[in-house]
Write an enzyme that holds these catalytic residues in place. Structure first.
Site, mmCIF file in Angstrom:
data_model
loop_
_atom_site.group_PDB
_atom_site.id
_atom_site.type_symbol
_atom_site.label_atom_id
_atom_site.label_comp_id
_atom_site.label_asym_id
_atom_site.label_seq_id
_atom_site.Cartn_x
_atom_site.Cartn_y
_atom_site.Cartn_z
ATOM 1 N N PHE A 33 0.805 -1.223 0.000
ATOM 2 C CA PHE A 33 0.000 0.000 0.000
ATOM 3 C C PHE A 33 0.845 1.284 0.000
ATOM 4 O O PHE A 33 0.299 2.384 0.078
ATOM 5 C CB PHE A 33 -0.961 -0.005 1.213
ATOM 6 C CG PHE A 33 -0.286 -0.170 2.562
ATOM 7 C CD1 PHE A 33 0.308 0.904 3.216
ATOM 8 C CD2 PHE A 33 -0.250 -1.423 3.178
ATOM 9 C CE1 PHE A 33 0.922 0.742 4.455
ATOM 10 C CE2 PHE A 33 0.363 -1.591 4.418
ATOM 11 C CZ PHE A 33 0.955 -0.498 5.050
ATOM 12 N N ARG A 35 -1.184 7.092 20.885
ATOM 13 C CA ARG A 35 -1.588 5.884 20.160
ATOM 14 C C ARG A 35 -2.924 5.354 20.690
ATOM 15 O O ARG A 35 -3.757 4.879 19.931
ATOM 16 C CB ARG A 35 -0.504 4.791 20.282
ATOM 17 C CG ARG A 35 0.831 5.116 19.622
ATOM 18 C CD ARG A 35 0.807 5.169 18.120
ATOM 19 N NE ARG A 35 0.212 4.036 17.491
ATOM 20 C CZ ARG A 35 0.304 3.765 16.179
ATOM 21 N NH1 ARG A 35 0.993 4.580 15.365
ATOM 22 N NH2 ARG A 35 -0.289 2.733 15.664
ATOM 23 N N THR A 51 -5.290 1.040 13.770
ATOM 24 C CA THR A 51 -5.087 1.488 12.380
ATOM 25 C C THR A 51 -6.370 1.366 11.557
ATOM 26 O O THR A 51 -6.713 2.272 10.795
ATOM 27 C CB THR A 51 -3.961 0.641 11.728
ATOM 28 O OG1 THR A 51 -2.805 0.682 12.571
ATOM 29 C CG2 THR A 51 -3.621 1.171 10.347
ATOM 30 N N ARG A 79 -9.964 7.444 15.633
ATOM 31 C CA ARG A 79 -10.220 6.660 14.422
ATOM 32 C C ARG A 79 -11.615 6.016 14.433
ATOM 33 O O ARG A 79 -12.250 5.884 13.390
ATOM 34 C CB ARG A 79 -9.118 5.626 14.240
ATOM 35 C CG ARG A 79 -7.840 6.288 13.699
ATOM 36 C CD ARG A 79 -6.659 5.386 13.778
ATOM 37 N NE ARG A 79 -5.536 5.855 12.956
ATOM 38 C CZ ARG A 79 -4.333 5.308 12.978
ATOM 39 N NH1 ARG A 79 -4.085 4.270 13.752
ATOM 40 N NH2 ARG A 79 -3.370 5.797 12.213
ATOM 41 N N ASN A 94 -7.767 7.016 7.665
ATOM 42 C CA ASN A 94 -8.015 6.812 9.090
ATOM 43 C C ASN A 94 -7.726 8.056 9.939
ATOM 44 O O ASN A 94 -7.448 7.963 11.126
ATOM 45 C CB ASN A 94 -7.277 5.565 9.591
ATOM 46 C CG ASN A 94 -5.778 5.663 9.381
ATOM 47 O OD1 ASN A 94 -5.264 6.701 8.992
ATOM 48 N ND2 ASN A 94 -5.072 4.585 9.659
ATOM 49 N N HIS A 138 -2.280 10.318 12.104
ATOM 50 C CA HIS A 138 -1.019 9.576 12.244
ATOM 51 C C HIS A 138 -0.462 9.868 13.625
ATOM 52 O O HIS A 138 -0.630 10.984 14.133
ATOM 53 C CB HIS A 138 -0.002 10.040 11.188
ATOM 54 C CG HIS A 138 1.400 9.560 11.485
ATOM 55 N ND1 HIS A 138 1.858 8.329 11.078
ATOM 56 C CD2 HIS A 138 2.415 10.128 12.194
ATOM 57 C CE1 HIS A 138 3.106 8.165 11.527
ATOM 58 N NE2 HIS A 138 3.467 9.247 12.204
HETATM 59 P P1 ADP Z 1 -0.476 3.352 12.033
HETATM 60 O O1 ADP Z 1 -0.829 4.605 11.277
HETATM 61 O O2 ADP Z 1 -1.591 2.900 12.921
HETATM 62 O O3 ADP Z 1 0.846 3.464 12.760
HETATM 63 P P2 ADP Z 1 0.954 1.704 10.112
HETATM 64 O O4 ADP Z 1 2.184 2.405 10.562
HETATM 65 O O5 ADP Z 1 0.957 0.224 10.112
HETATM 66 O O6 ADP Z 1 -0.320 2.177 10.970
HETATM 67 O O7 ADP Z 1 0.585 2.163 8.635
HETATM 68 C C1 ADP Z 1 0.721 3.510 8.244
HETATM 69 C C2 ADP Z 1 -0.513 3.910 7.494
HETATM 70 O O8 ADP Z 1 -0.588 3.146 6.310
HETATM 71 C C3 ADP Z 1 -1.835 3.647 8.221
HETATM 72 O O9 ADP Z 1 -2.207 4.674 9.099
HETATM 73 C C4 ADP Z 1 -2.798 3.526 7.071
HETATM 74 O O10 ADP Z 1 -3.208 4.811 6.625
HETATM 75 C C5 ADP Z 1 -1.956 2.872 5.997
HETATM 76 N N1 ADP Z 1 -2.163 1.425 5.988
HETATM 77 C C6 ADP Z 1 -1.725 0.534 6.902
HETATM 78 N N2 ADP Z 1 -2.103 -0.717 6.589
HETATM 79 C C7 ADP Z 1 -2.811 -0.614 5.439
HETATM 80 C C8 ADP Z 1 -3.477 -1.550 4.593
HETATM 81 N N3 ADP Z 1 -3.493 -2.854 4.858
HETATM 82 N N4 ADP Z 1 -4.093 -1.058 3.485
HETATM 83 C C9 ADP Z 1 -4.089 0.247 3.192
HETATM 84 N N5 ADP Z 1 -3.473 1.196 3.953
HETATM 85 C C10 ADP Z 1 -2.850 0.773 5.060
HETATM 86 MG MG MG Z 2 2.784 3.716 12.047
#
Ligand code: ADP
Ligand code: MG
Length: 136
Positions: free
Chosen positions: A60, A88, A94, A105, A115, A118
């Site tokens: 992604f 967090r 997420t 979220r 979402n 960040h």
């Molecule tokens: P977080 O933002 O909760 O720390 P991650 O660091 O794993 O999550 O991922 C960064 C961002 O990438 C997420 O906030 C989300 O917008 C996007 N993302 C994560 N996993 C997916 C997925 N499976 N499909 C599409 N977008 C994703």
């Molecule tokens: Mg992250």
């Protein structure tokens, strides 16, 4: 115990577009998180690619970088007791469908990619991410 920390928060394009900036900021403030610095910016896809470099091998990644650069965002330095983990928790999982009640979220996220926010996930990344947007 006293552990005042700083962390980076971003209000993503989907939330800025829906005029949720103040609502989201109020949630931080009501959770004893101080917004030390805040600016509304519009980054390029290359800047988003640099910011999200840790995800470069993910399927992604390209969509994620296109998305973060698709419209204005608000970048903030949050400060407070255990601010990294606290943020967090306030953000929620997420995937908004899996996020707990009353998290940002859960309240505002549209989908796993849109979402709304960040937040840095560790002390090391918080420092890197704050420097990325606020070192000048
Ligand atoms: P977080 O933002 O909760 O720390 P991650 O660091 O794993 O999550 O991922 C960064 C961002 O990438 C997420 O906030 C989300 O917008 C996007 N993302 C994560 N996993 C997916 C997925 N499976 N499909 C599409 N977008 C994703
Ligand atoms: Mg992250």
């Amino acid at each position: 115990m006293n552990n005042r920390e700083q962390t980076l928060s971003i209000i993503k394009p989907d939330a800025v577009e829906r005029n949720l900036i103040d609502d989201i900021k109020k949630i931080f403030i009501s959770n004893n998180i101080n917004i030390k610095n805040s600016k509304k910016i519009h980054i390029t896809k290359d800047e988003a690619a640099e910011f999200y470099k840790v995800h470069q091998s993910k399927p992604f990644y390209n969509d994620l970088c296109a998305y973060l650069s698709s419209g204005p965002i608000v970048v903030m330095i949050l400060e407070g007791e255990n601010a990294i983990l606290a943020n967090r928790k306030i953000m929620g999982a997420t995937d908004p469908r899996k996020a707990e009640e009353n998290t940002i979220r859960k309240l505002y996220g549209i989908s796993i990619d849109k979402n709304s926010v960040h937040g840095s996930d560790s002390k090391e990344n918080a420092k890197k991410e704050i420097d990325f947007f606020f070192k000048d």
